[in-house]
Design a protein around this motif. Structure first.
Motif, short mmCIF file in Angstrom:
data_model
loop_
_atom_site.label_atom_id
_atom_site.label_comp_id
_atom_site.label_asym_id
_atom_site.label_seq_id
_atom_site.Cartn_x
_atom_site.Cartn_y
_atom_site.Cartn_z
N LYS A 131 11.20 -1.55 1.37
CA LYS A 131 10.42 -2.74 1.88
C LYS A 131 10.54 -3.83 1.38
O LYS A 131 10.40 -3.88 0.01
N ASP A 132 10.76 -4.97 1.92
CA ASP A 132 10.07 -6.26 1.26
C ASP A 132 11.49 -6.22 0.04
O ASP A 132 11.30 -7.39 -1.26
N GLY A 133 12.39 -5.57 0.30
CA GLY A 133 13.40 -5.47 -0.96
C GLY A 133 13.40 -5.37 -1.85
O GLY A 133 14.31 -4.86 -3.13
N PHE A 134 12.39 -3.99 -1.62
CA PHE A 134 11.81 -2.70 -2.40
C PHE A 134 12.88 -1.56 -2.06
O PHE A 134 11.90 -0.71 -1.04
N TYR A 135 12.08 -0.77 -2.81
CA TYR A 135 12.74 0.76 -2.57
C TYR A 135 11.89 1.39 -3.18
O TYR A 135 11.13 1.79 -4.39
N TYR A 136 11.21 2.43 -2.22
CA TYR A 136 10.23 3.89 -2.25
C TYR A 136 10.91 5.24 -2.32
O TYR A 136 11.53 5.28 -1.26
N GLU A 145 6.92 5.48 -5.03
CA GLU A 145 6.55 5.18 -6.85
C GLU A 145 7.61 3.71 -6.37
O GLU A 145 8.58 4.20 -5.63
N LEU A 146 8.21 3.36 -7.06
CA LEU A 146 8.97 2.32 -7.64
C LEU A 146 10.74 3.44 -7.10
O LEU A 146 10.44 3.38 -8.93
N VAL A 147 11.68 2.90 -6.87
CA VAL A 147 12.60 3.80 -7.59
C VAL A 147 14.12 2.84 -7.46
O VAL A 147 13.83 1.29 -6.36
N PRO A 148 15.20 2.90 -8.05
CA PRO A 148 16.70 2.17 -8.02
C PRO A 148 16.48 1.76 -6.77
O PRO A 148 16.59 2.84 -5.63
N GLY A 149 18.06 0.68 -6.35
CA GLY A 149 18.22 0.27 -5.09
C GLY A 149 18.95 -0.62 -5.15
O GLY A 149 18.78 -1.67 -6.27
N ILE A 161 4.81 -6.16 -8.05
CA ILE A 161 4.56 -5.47 -7.09
C ILE A 161 4.12 -5.12 -6.64
O ILE A 161 2.54 -4.46 -7.26
N PRO A 162 4.04 -4.10 -5.52
CA PRO A 162 2.28 -4.23 -4.50
C PRO A 162 1.73 -3.65 -4.70
O PRO A 162 2.57 -2.49 -5.89
N HIS A 167 4.79 1.87 5.85
CA HIS A 167 5.95 2.04 6.04
C HIS A 167 5.56 3.33 7.26
O HIS A 167 5.12 4.58 7.09
N GLU A 168 5.92 2.78 9.14
CA GLU A 168 6.49 3.94 9.82
C GLU A 168 4.77 4.13 10.04
O GLU A 168 4.51 5.36 10.19
N GLY A 169 3.80 3.46 9.97
CA GLY A 169 2.51 3.63 10.34
C GLY A 169 1.83 4.17 9.15
O GLY A 169 0.32 4.21 9.28
N VAL A 170 2.30 3.91 7.97
CA VAL A 170 1.31 5.02 6.98
C VAL A 170 1.21 3.62 5.75
O VAL A 170 2.45 4.08 5.74
N THR A 171 -0.17 3.59 5.70
CA THR A 171 0.16 3.12 4.73
C THR A 171 0.10 3.67 2.66
O THR A 171 -1.21 4.70 2.35
N TYR A 172 0.85 3.85 1.63
CA TYR A 172 0.96 4.32 0.59
C TYR A 172 0.87 3.60 -0.80
O TYR A 172 0.56 2.74 -0.34
N THR A 173 -0.30 3.93 -1.18
CA THR A 173 0.10 3.68 -2.96
C THR A 173 1.03 3.68 -3.80
O THR A 173 0.74 4.65 -3.90
N VAL A 174 1.04 2.50 -4.19
CA VAL A 174 2.28 2.60 -4.93
C VAL A 174 1.38 3.21 -6.20
O VAL A 174 0.92 2.06 -7.25
N THR A 175 1.68 4.15 -6.85
CA THR A 175 1.90 4.93 -7.84
C THR A 175 2.14 4.99 -9.56
O THR A 175 1.77 4.86 -10.12
#
Length: 186
Positions: A131-136, A145-149, A161-162, A167-175
């Motif tokens: 999403k927006d250049g970041f991999y989760y 969690e933010l992961v390599p990509g 980092i937001p 993603h697909e209608g679900v809002t996730y918290t980046v922890t």
């Protein structure tokens, strides 16, 4: 079953049969290193007809993996005295088995350092997305969690980092920021 040219990823089901040149074959074993070095493998669903496993069939996998063994008669290892998983860290793995077969799995050495749960118990299956250049990678039904990509977003001198990502209608918290998320990214 053996590993092809591309590593397996996501949810993989070992089939009960395969068809080759119009002939149907029963799949009864998993070959050595069949699922070795598959960094995006999240679930390995093994049907009840598998009777034998070669050593190191999951070698080199350091990520969390859910192994679903559907048989009430645990498969045996072809070479039982050799290390079963090579360099893999199985402490992050979950083994789902039929609970009525727990004693058999234990007698055959299946209860090692991994978490063992009932095959009928629901469990979160991690998914990876961009999403927006970041991999989760999802870590629960509401967290990532933010992961390599492969992205240029990690090569900036400053990044933000937001706190949440949709993603697909679900809002996730980046922890969390996962292991090696920024490794070799400049």
């Amino acid at each position: 079953l053996t590993n092809g040219e591309e590593p397996y990823s996501g949810y993989v089901t070992v089939p009960a049969t395969i068809v080759y040149k119009d002939v149907t074959y029963n799949v009864t074993s998993i070959g050595e290193k069949a699922f070795a070095n598959c960094p995006d493998l999240t679930v390995l669903d093994i049907h009840e007809n598998i009777q034998a496993l070669e050593i190191n069939y999951l070698q080199g996998n350091k990520q969390s993996i859910i192994i679903i063994m559907r048989s009430t008669n645990p498969p045996s290892y072809v070479e039982p005295n050799k290390p079963r998983f090579g360099t893999s860290d199985i402490s992050h793995w979950t083994l789902k088995i039929p609970m009525e077969a727990y004693d058999l799995y234990e007698q055959q050495g299946w209860m090692q350092d991994w978490k063992v749960i009932d095959i009928n118990e629901e469990i979160h299956i991690p998914t990876k997305f961009e999403k927006d250049g970041f991999y989760y990678k999802t870590t629960s039904d509401t967290e990532v969690e933010l992961v390599p990509g492969e992205t240029d977003a990690y090569n900036q001198s400053s990044i933000t980092i937001p706190a949440t990502v949709e993603h697909e209608g679900v809002t996730y918290t980046v922890t969390a920021i996962g292991d090696r998320a920024f490794e070799s990214k400049g």
